[in-house]
Scaffold this motif. Structure first.
Motif, short mmCIF file in Angstrom:
data_model
loop_
_atom_site.label_atom_id
_atom_site.label_comp_id
_atom_site.label_asym_id
_atom_site.label_seq_id
_atom_site.Cartn_x
_atom_site.Cartn_y
_atom_site.Cartn_z
N SER A 83 32.53 6.23 17.24
CA SER A 83 31.98 6.86 18.44
C SER A 83 32.53 6.26 19.73
O SER A 83 32.74 6.98 20.71
N TRP A 121 25.88 6.41 23.85
CA TRP A 121 25.01 5.56 23.05
C TRP A 121 23.87 6.38 22.45
O TRP A 121 23.37 6.04 21.38
N THR A 155 29.70 4.01 12.44
CA THR A 155 29.43 5.09 13.40
C THR A 155 29.74 4.64 14.82
O THR A 155 30.36 5.39 15.60
N ALA A 156 29.33 3.44 15.17
CA ALA A 156 29.54 2.94 16.53
C ALA A 156 31.03 2.79 16.85
O ALA A 156 31.47 3.20 17.93
N SER A 202 23.35 6.95 13.86
CA SER A 202 23.12 5.73 13.07
C SER A 202 21.68 5.68 12.55
O SER A 202 21.45 5.26 11.41
N ILE A 255 25.31 7.61 19.28
CA ILE A 255 25.43 6.52 18.32
C ILE A 255 24.06 6.19 17.71
O ILE A 255 23.94 6.04 16.49
#
Length: 162
Positions: free
Chosen positions: A130, A137, A126-127, A144, A140
């Protein structure tokens, strides 16, 4: 047999149930909508049959592969060639399964491995996406976090339900 198809099928529904709570406007839904630019009007334009149908399909895929991560005995079966070879396996397999057949088959142990799967697979995936999509963030962490909670519960169900 270490694999329980009913546990996999039930854990498939976890992503929907967690999603209903997680993405509720009183929990993280408002943050998620702000971070994605989603609006109520845009959400109503979705083909919900397609969205929920594919969500269930992909959740089944996750549940299916997660079983091999949370149930250690599946590795022992893999080492002999699969379930079709149990009858012809060497005596060491039967001895191993007699000693460790239910070892670590608990909800708690499955939750631990599901949590690790979420942290070390879902979070980085995901990070990375993203970051390239220039998401925040907040996005994220919300996304997440959803996957970490979902996979923790899925792992518990799959491993603990014998």
């Amino acid at each position: 047999m270490p694999f329980n198809i009913y546990a996999v099928l039930v854990s498939t529904l976890v992503t929907l149930l967690v999603g209903f709570v997680w993405y509720n406007p009183k929990v993280f839904g408002t943050i998620w909508m702000n971070e994605t630019g989603m609006t109520e009007e845009k959400a109503k334009q979705s083909n919900m049959l397609k969205v929920f149908g594919l969500t269930i399909f992909y959740s089944f895929m996750l549940s299916f592969i997660l079983s091999s991560m949370v149930i250690h005995q599946i590795g022992a079966i893999g080492m002999i060639g699969g379930p079709d070879f149990i009858e012809t396996a060497k005596p060491s397999y039967a001895a191993f399964m007699a000693d460790y057949g239910d070892a670590f088959r608990t909800y708690k142990h499955g939750a631990l491995h599901g949590f690790f799967f979420g942290v070390f697979i879902a979070l980085p995936t995901t990070a990375i996406n993203s970051l390239f999509e220039q998401k925040s963030w907040k996005y994220i962490l919300v996304t997440s976090g959803y996957w970490i909670v979902s996979m923790t519960i899925m792992g518990a169900i799959i491993c603990g339900w014998k």
